[in-house]
Design a protein around this motif. Structure first.
Motif, PDB file in Angstrom:
ATOM      1  N   PHE A  92       0.767  -1.141  -0.017  1.00 42.86           N
ATOM      2  CA  PHE A  92       0.085  -0.031  -0.033  1.00 42.86           C
ATOM      3  C   PHE A  92       0.984   1.279   0.004  1.00 42.86           C
ATOM      4  O   PHE A  92       0.489   2.234  -0.734  1.00 42.86           O
ATOM      5  CB  PHE A  92      -0.833   0.113   1.118  1.00 42.86           C
ATOM      6  CG  PHE A  92      -1.651   1.352   1.178  1.00 42.86           C
ATOM      7  CD1 PHE A  92      -2.882   1.237   0.836  1.00 42.86           C
ATOM      8  CD2 PHE A  92      -1.132   2.211   1.818  1.00 42.86           C
ATOM      9  CE1 PHE A  92      -3.714   2.463   1.014  1.00 42.86           C
ATOM     10  CE2 PHE A  92      -2.123   3.587   2.280  1.00 42.86           C
ATOM     11  CZ  PHE A  92      -3.309   3.511   1.575  1.00 42.86           C
ATOM     12  N   MET A  93       1.994   1.277   0.888  1.00 46.74           N
ATOM     13  CA  MET A  93       2.683   2.516   0.816  1.00 46.74           C
ATOM     14  C   MET A  93       3.290   2.817  -0.315  1.00 46.74           C
ATOM     15  O   MET A  93       3.707   3.647  -0.797  1.00 46.74           O
ATOM     16  CB  MET A  93       3.997   2.253   2.075  1.00 46.74           C
ATOM     17  CG  MET A  93       3.262   2.272   3.405  1.00 46.74           C
ATOM     18  SD  MET A  93       4.594   2.064   4.681  1.00 46.74           S
ATOM     19  CE  MET A  93       3.773   2.575   6.042  1.00 46.74           C
ATOM     20  N   VAL A  94       3.882   1.769  -1.028  1.00 48.61           N
ATOM     21  CA  VAL A  94       4.612   1.850  -2.584  1.00 48.61           C
ATOM     22  C   VAL A  94       3.585   2.204  -3.395  1.00 48.61           C
ATOM     23  O   VAL A  94       3.735   3.354  -4.076  1.00 48.61           O
ATOM     24  CB  VAL A  94       5.237   0.459  -2.715  1.00 48.61           C
ATOM     25  CG1 VAL A  94       5.690   0.709  -4.307  1.00 48.61           C
ATOM     26  CG2 VAL A  94       6.488   0.017  -1.909  1.00 48.61           C
ATOM     27  N   ALA A  95       2.441   1.913  -3.648  1.00 44.46           N
ATOM     28  CA  ALA A  95       1.275   2.053  -4.217  1.00 44.46           C
ATOM     29  C   ALA A  95       0.962   3.567  -4.044  1.00 44.46           C
ATOM     30  O   ALA A  95       0.655   4.189  -5.248  1.00 44.46           O
ATOM     31  CB  ALA A  95       0.159   1.121  -4.309  1.00 44.46           C
ATOM     32  N   LEU A  96       0.741   4.047  -2.752  1.00 46.30           N
ATOM     33  CA  LEU A  96       0.283   5.354  -2.451  1.00 46.30           C
ATOM     34  C   LEU A  96       1.503   6.205  -3.132  1.00 46.30           C
ATOM     35  O   LEU A  96       0.895   7.405  -3.631  1.00 46.30           O
ATOM     36  CB  LEU A  96       0.313   5.390  -0.987  1.00 46.30           C
ATOM     37  CG  LEU A  96      -0.330   7.006  -0.463  1.00 46.30           C
ATOM     38  CD1 LEU A  96      -1.846   7.107  -0.923  1.00 46.30           C
ATOM     39  CD2 LEU A  96      -0.257   6.727   1.025  1.00 46.30           C
ATOM     40  N   GLY A  97       2.776   6.186  -2.686  1.00 47.09           N
ATOM     41  CA  GLY A  97       3.596   7.057  -3.215  1.00 47.09           C
ATOM     42  C   GLY A  97       3.686   7.045  -4.743  1.00 47.09           C
ATOM     43  O   GLY A  97       3.996   8.211  -5.405  1.00 47.09           O
TER      44      GLY A  97
END
Length: 632
Positions: free
Chosen positions: A232-237
């Motif tokens: 999620f963090m990678v996708a959000l960034g």
């Protein structure tokens, strides 16, 4: 001209069109992975999400936006806007809700903040939005890399983890050594290390709650939360950096691509992402638009009466007039000389009136409000004892050379070296003038000669040569014939003077500096002054410790060597200890390091100091007036 205009049009088209190109590319890649029957089943998948799931997602979204709003709170502290925390949270939530949904978050978020705060200019709103965006990107990279290193994550996140391990200490060093960002003509203060740490914590809370909001919407058994969080963090960034509205495209592509092949979770994941976008993007954006219909009331700034610097108990604090210092009213009727540095909120010297624990409490409160470390610097013994009793870390850092004018007599045995120096100056034909204006060009030439001989001067808590600055000081000058060969300036208060700037030219005869200071002492005595400080020299906190003796020797070498103490010792002063203190030892070390950085690389003089200054101001440090070239 036409070519430049054409290039500008092409750059604008690329900037606007690139997000759409990324979106189209991501949709095409998703179409290859997701059959049409999966897309057709999305309405049913949405209907299968329970009320409980929607409710949990909404609560988690609310918590995430509370954390998101803290970015603006920290940004307002950094920029010193004076906006209350409550208003900063509201405008931050509104600005981020709009920016993350419509895309182009830097501009759209700035417009939303400008609309919500009527007293804020467009330039200030852009500064605020820029600072929030930059700090979040750095915090996202650091937190995502660390989380990916700890939790199970795809192998392709390893470079991100390695980069985060290198990024965080590099950013910490950058924030310490370069606390100001300059973009064109605009200057943006960067967060202090204390604020940067808060941003990292709030970024972790924000993204963890946002990931949890998506996770509760996923079909049961899709993936564990510890697996989803780094993804999620990678996708959000990636979605935010693509500048597509709401990060649509890259966000979905990364999450769907991470699913195991043939598991049959594609439809449920897409439905959960769509529901997440409704809860986390659409609903907050709609609420933000409603909030923008009624902006917040303008912040009323109370302008307190200007406190006179000359009324402070120790005139040495007047050096802060050059360095953004201010006299703040504290408690118990005290006026406190405050020196704001990039990492500290420093109480410089002692407050007016009776020093008590309420001053320390007040200092901690104002430092917390600005995201800085509370620090005492060059305080007296009483305030240092109160700090130590309160559990603060206290360090003896300097000794102040105090000349008690009632007992000042050059015919004493302890001042025989001073008598020799005065005779040498008299024999050389030096003429002394008290409190007469310095010839600006001649004084600038003497200052330039001093710097050429001793090296670049220092700043920070020490006075720097500037005609506008010394116009409010007592000045004693030395002439050889009609030529200015040296001068000394003194802060003056109701009961004391303090030596500030000393300059001598290359052709100044031996004893010139001693004659200047002696003349100032006699002038002060004639005017009813009781004591004169010749400023401080570095002290050894613990002479019995080899480590402290070594540290003190290093500090003395960097502060001009033993010649400085020898010079002041010629006047047989009374040595008074001065202290530094902070609530913790880590805070004290960081605070003193920041003071040292500011002394060695001072900020430019404030514009108000240069208004009446026809010459380029030079940096000056009273601890370096007699320093050798190597020491300076």
């Amino acid at each position: 001209m036409h070519r430049i205009q054409a290039l500008a049009v092409v750059r604008t088209a690329l900037r606007v069109g690139m997000p759409m190109m990324i979106l189209v590319a991501c949709v095409m890649l998703l179409a290859r992975q997701i059959p049409m029957d999966v897309v057709a089943s999305l309405p049913q998948q949405l209907a299968d999400i329970s009320i409980l799931q929607w409710g949990l997602a909404a609560v988690l979204t609310l918590g995430s936006f509370f954390a998101v709003a803290q970015y603006d709170v920290q940004a307002h502290r950094t920029l010193g806007t004076g906006v209350p925390e409550g208003q900063a949270r509201i405008t931050g939530a509104v600005g981020i809700a709009i920016g993350q949904t419509v895309g182009f978050g830097l501009v759209s978020g700035a417009l939303a903040r400008w609309r919500m705060l009527p007293g804020m200019s467009v330039t200030q709103a852009l500064k605020l939005s820029t600072l929030v965006s930059l700090t979040f990107v750095v915090a996202w990279a650091g937190v995502t890399g660390l989380v990916s290193a700890v939790l199970p994550a795809p192998a392709w996140t390893i470079p991100l983890s390695v980069g985060a391990i290198a990024l965080l200490p590099a950013c910490a060093a950058l924030l310490f050594w370069c606390p100001t960002l300059r973009i064109g003509r605009q200057t943006i203060p960067l967060p202090s290390l204390r604020i940067a740490g808060s941003i990292l914590i709030w970024a972790l809370v924000d993204m963890a709650l946002a990931a949890a909001a998506l996770w509760v919407l996923l079909p049961s058994g899709t993936m564990a939360f510890e697996v989803l969080l780094p993804l999620f963090m990678v996708a959000l960034g990636c979605g935010l950096m693509s500048n597509t509205p709401g990060g649509v495209g890259p966000f979905e592509l990364i999450l769907v691509s991470a699913l195991p092949a043939g598991a049959g979770f594609e439809a449920g994941v897409l439905a959960a992402i769509l529901a997440f976008r409704i809860v986390y993007y659409a609903a907050p954006a709609c609420l933000a638009i409603l909030a923008m219909l009624r902006p917040l009331p303008a912040v009323t700034k109370w302008h307190q009466a200007v406190q006179p610097w000359q009324a402070l108990p120790r005139s040495e604090a007047q050096a802060l007039r050059q360095n953004g210092g201010q006299v703040d009213p504290a408690t118990s009727g005290s006026s406190t000389p405050i020196w704001p540095t990039s990492q500290t909120r420093t109480l410089f010297t002692d407050p007016e009136g009776r020093a008590d624990t309420s001053v320390l409490t007040w200092l901690c409160g104002t430092a917390r409000a600005h995201g800085r470390i509370p620090l005492l610097y060059k305080s007296g013994q009483r305030l240092a004892q109160l700090a130590r009793s309160g559990g603060w870390a206290v360090l003896h850092i300097a000794d102040d050379a105090i000349v008690d004018l009632v007992h000042y007599d050059i015919d004493t045995p302890l001042r025989r070296r001073l008598r020799r120096k005065l005779r040498a100056a008299q024999k050389a034909g030096i003429t002394l003038r008290s409190d007469t204006p310095l010839p600006p060009q001649s004084a600038a030439n003497v200052d330039a000669e001093w710097q050429a001989q001793c090296g670049s001067a220092r700043g920070g808590s020490m006075g720097r040569y500037c005609p506008n600055y010394i116009s409010q000081q007592r000045v004693v000058s030395a002439y050889s014939g009609n030529k200015l060969v040296g001068f000394a300036t003194f802060h003056h208060g109701p009961s004391d003077w303090c030596l500030d700037i000393m300059r001598q030219g290359t052709d100044a005869p031996d004893g010139t500096m001693h004659a200047l200071v002696h003349q100032a002492l006699m002038d002060a005595k004639a005017m009813g002054c009781t004591r004169v400080s010749l400023a401080s020299v570095t002290a050894c906190p613990d002479p019995t410790s080899p480590m402290w003796r070594w540290a003190a020797q290093v500090a003395v070498r960097h502060a001009g060597g033993t010649g400085l103490r020898q010079f002041k010792s010629a006047f047989a002063p009374r040595w008074v200890p001065r202290y530094a203190a902070a609530p913790t030892w880590a805070g004290l070390v960081l605070g003193l390091a920041d003071i040292a950085r500011t002394v060695h690389t001072p900020d430019p003089l404030p514009n108000r100091m240069l208004e009446a200054n026809a010459n380029v101001a030079h940096h000056e440090d009273e601890n370096y007036e007699l320093a050798s070239r190597s020491a300076a």
